[in-house]
Scaffold this motif. Structure first.
Motif, PDB file in Angstrom:
ATOM      1  N   ARG A   1      31.937  -7.271 -11.325  1.00  0.00           N
ATOM      2  CA  ARG A   1      31.027  -6.591 -12.258  1.00  0.00           C
ATOM      3  C   ARG A   1      29.568  -6.936 -11.963  1.00  0.00           C
ATOM      4  O   ARG A   1      28.788  -7.300 -12.826  1.00  0.00           O
TER       5      ARG A   1
ATOM      6  N   LEU B   1      27.235  -1.043  -9.932  1.00  0.00           N
ATOM      7  CA  LEU B   1      27.710   0.202 -10.521  1.00  0.00           C
ATOM      8  C   LEU B   1      28.239   1.096  -9.422  1.00  0.00           C
ATOM      9  O   LEU B   1      27.561   1.314  -8.408  1.00  0.00           O
TER      10      LEU B   1
ATOM     11  N   LYS C   1      19.716   3.533 -14.462  1.00  0.00           N
ATOM     12  CA  LYS C   1      20.642   2.652 -15.177  1.00  0.00           C
ATOM     13  C   LYS C   1      20.664   1.268 -14.532  1.00  0.00           C
ATOM     14  O   LYS C   1      20.625   0.236 -15.219  1.00  0.00           O
TER      15      LYS C   1
ATOM     16  N   GLU D   1      19.881  -1.774 -19.763  1.00  0.00           N
ATOM     17  CA  GLU D   1      20.584  -3.001 -20.117  1.00  0.00           C
ATOM     18  C   GLU D   1      21.802  -3.252 -19.229  1.00  0.00           C
ATOM     19  O   GLU D   1      22.088  -4.396 -18.856  1.00  0.00           O
ATOM     20  N   GLU D   2      22.534  -2.183 -18.877  1.00  0.00           N
ATOM     21  CA  GLU D   2      23.714  -2.366 -18.023  1.00  0.00           C
ATOM     22  C   GLU D   2      23.331  -2.986 -16.688  1.00  0.00           C
ATOM     23  O   GLU D   2      24.023  -3.859 -16.165  1.00  0.00           O
TER      24      GLU D   2
ATOM     25  N   GLN E   1      22.584  -6.706 -17.093  1.00  0.00           N
ATOM     26  CA  GLN E   1      23.793  -7.532 -17.179  1.00  0.00           C
ATOM     27  C   GLN E   1      24.387  -7.786 -15.796  1.00  0.00           C
ATOM     28  O   GLN E   1      24.855  -8.897 -15.507  1.00  0.00           O
ATOM     29  N   THR E   2      24.402  -6.759 -14.942  1.00  0.00           N
ATOM     30  CA  THR E   2      24.905  -6.974 -13.572  1.00  0.00           C
ATOM     31  C   THR E   2      24.014  -7.962 -12.836  1.00  0.00           C
ATOM     32  O   THR E   2      24.502  -8.789 -12.062  1.00  0.00           O
TER      33      THR E   2
END
Length: 456
Positions: free
Chosen positions: A391, A394, A411, A416-417, A420-421
């Motif tokens: 994770r 993407l 993205k 935010e995604e 996090q990665t």
């Protein structure tokens, strides 16, 4: 031919036989540099296809054997890598045997003079005849696994996957997880026409005296342990191998250093680096969607547009009219970039990649989250590991249009995604750094490998 008696001194020569593809040559050259630093003499056996320039590596000895078709491919590229693989394995066995015989004959004379006896052959398991030839000379052989151990585990599992009815893949099952092989899905399985090659690769690995792999335990400990159940031979996870040698030491193509000067003008973590490796190619339509998606994302980008990136045309002639003017200072396009320097640059905040294993590992070790667009071979599996396993990136769906591409870029880079990665890959970067330090897992594996090679 009998093996020569080893003189009492510790000096040993190693023979390295890489597959002639850039993604396989790089780790073999990193390995050669590492083992040379440990006191081994190095001889590299190569073909006329994608030959390494010996003047770039004066501390190694290079030996070549001739193959007329590979020679022609070096001048006029073949339609795909599998054409080269077919020629490699169907017509190179005897030339390799003759070359190896001559090297061993010369080594016997050198051994009599107390000079660097040959300890072992380290071959890429893509050469499916290297094992039988080495055995005929009673020469110990190890293999270098240039891809991930997770994909090797899947290759080892192909007979079981077939028995369970997952092959050939059925459209209504493509998103099912493969049993005992998470995070891989049915859609990630290698194409069936490659299975004979992959099963030969597994067999070539199984019959070796050990596996040297370009990974580290903290990244793939479960897969390494499970591969060992299939292949009960010594395994040496000594990666990330590029960290063991200077970047410039294994540069095969000319790198455009102006990309670094451009990055120096950009804000921290703001730039998306875009590169699809040395082999992968895309259609003209895919290329145009990519170009417009980069433009519409409004994210600064450094884009590698190498010759051969577009199927059937020169990439530089394929840019949309007026594109460079529209991009302006927000983008920078080069034919080839110094990738490690780029990924480690503070301005780079994301990597749009084909997920070749070298690029994937480099992105992990430099802490750069990925936008995954696999194209062929093991890249789909690597992308699945990145997106669903660790994770740290993407995964792009296939055939996305420009507006979808722009959305995915934003993205990763701005939302935010993506943040996090970035946090998760920063943690993995720290583990990759620690594994190389004294007492770390890869540091221990290197010491074990060195001792093992000296035992032959």
């Amino acid at each position: 031919m009998e093996r020569m008696n080893k003189p009492s001194k510790l000096g040993r020569r190693l023979l390295l036989f890489p597959a002639p593809f850039h993604g396989h040559l790089y780790p073999m050259l990193h390995l050669a540099t590492l083992l040379h630093s440990k006191g081994f003499s190095i001889t590299i056996i190569q073909t006329p296809y994608n030959p390494i320039n010996p003047t770039h590596f004066p501390h190694f000895i290079f030996r070549s054997f001739y193959n007329s078709l590979l020679e022609s491919y070096s001048k006029s590229p073949p339609p795909d890598s599998f054409a080269v693989l077919s020629v490699m394995n169907n017509s190179c066995s005897e030339p390799f045997r003759d070359c190896l015989s001559q090297i061993l004959h010369e080594a016997e004379a050198a051994a009599a003079a107390d000079k660097d006896p040959i300890a072992a052959l380290i071959a890429d398991p893509m050469w499916k005849f290297a094992g039988s030839v080495a055995t005929s000379f009673s020469l110990p052989r190890l293999v270098l696994r240039t891809g991930s151990m997770s994909t090797l585990l899947l290759y080892c599992s192909l007979p079981s996957i077939r028995e369970k009815g997952y092959l050939p893949p059925q459209d209504n099952r493509l998103d099912e997880l493969l049993p005992d092989l998470p995070p891989f899905k049915v859609r990630d399985l290698p194409l069936e026409f490659t299975h004979d090659l992959l099963e030969a690769l597994v067999q070539e690995t199984k019959t070796s005296q050990g596996i040297i792999c370009n990974t580290f335990e903290e990244l793939e400990d479960s897969s390494i342990a499970r591969v060992h159940q299939f292949l009960p031979i010594p395994i040496f996870p000594i990666g990330p191998m590029y960290k063991h040698s200077p970047t410039s030491a294994v540069s095969i193509w000319e790198q455009d250093q102006t990309s670094i000067a451009w990055l120096n003008t950009q804000a921290p973590k703001s730039v998306l680096y875009v590169s699809f490796g040395s082999v992968a190619a895309m259609s003209k339509a895919e290329f145009l969607d990519l170009a417009w998606g980069l433009l519409e994302s409004m994210v600064p980008f450094l884009w590698v547009v190498r010759p051969g990136l577009i199927q059937g045309s020169e990439a530089n002639d394929s840019m949309p009219e007026g594109y460079l003017e529209m991009v302006g200072e927000r983008g920078y396009i080069v034919k080839w970039a110094p990738q490690i320097e780029v990924l480690s640059h503070p301005a780079v905040g994301g990597f749009w990649t084909h997920n070749g294993w070298n690029s994937t590992l480099e992105s992990i070790c430099e802490g750069v989250p990925m936008l995954c667009q696999p194209i062929f071979a093991d890249q789909d599996m690597n992308a699945r590991l990145v997106s669903d396993g660790w994770r740290i990136g993407l995964k792009m769906e296939k055939a996305l249009k420009r507006e979808d591409i722009a959305r995915e870029i934003r993205k990763l880079m701005l939302e935010e995604e993506g943040a996090q990665t970035r946090s998760r890959i920063t943690t993995l970067k720290e583990k990759a750094t620690l594994c190389l330090q004294e007492g770390g897992s890869s540091n221990k594996a290197i010491k074990s490998l060195t001792s093992y090679l000296l035992s032959f």
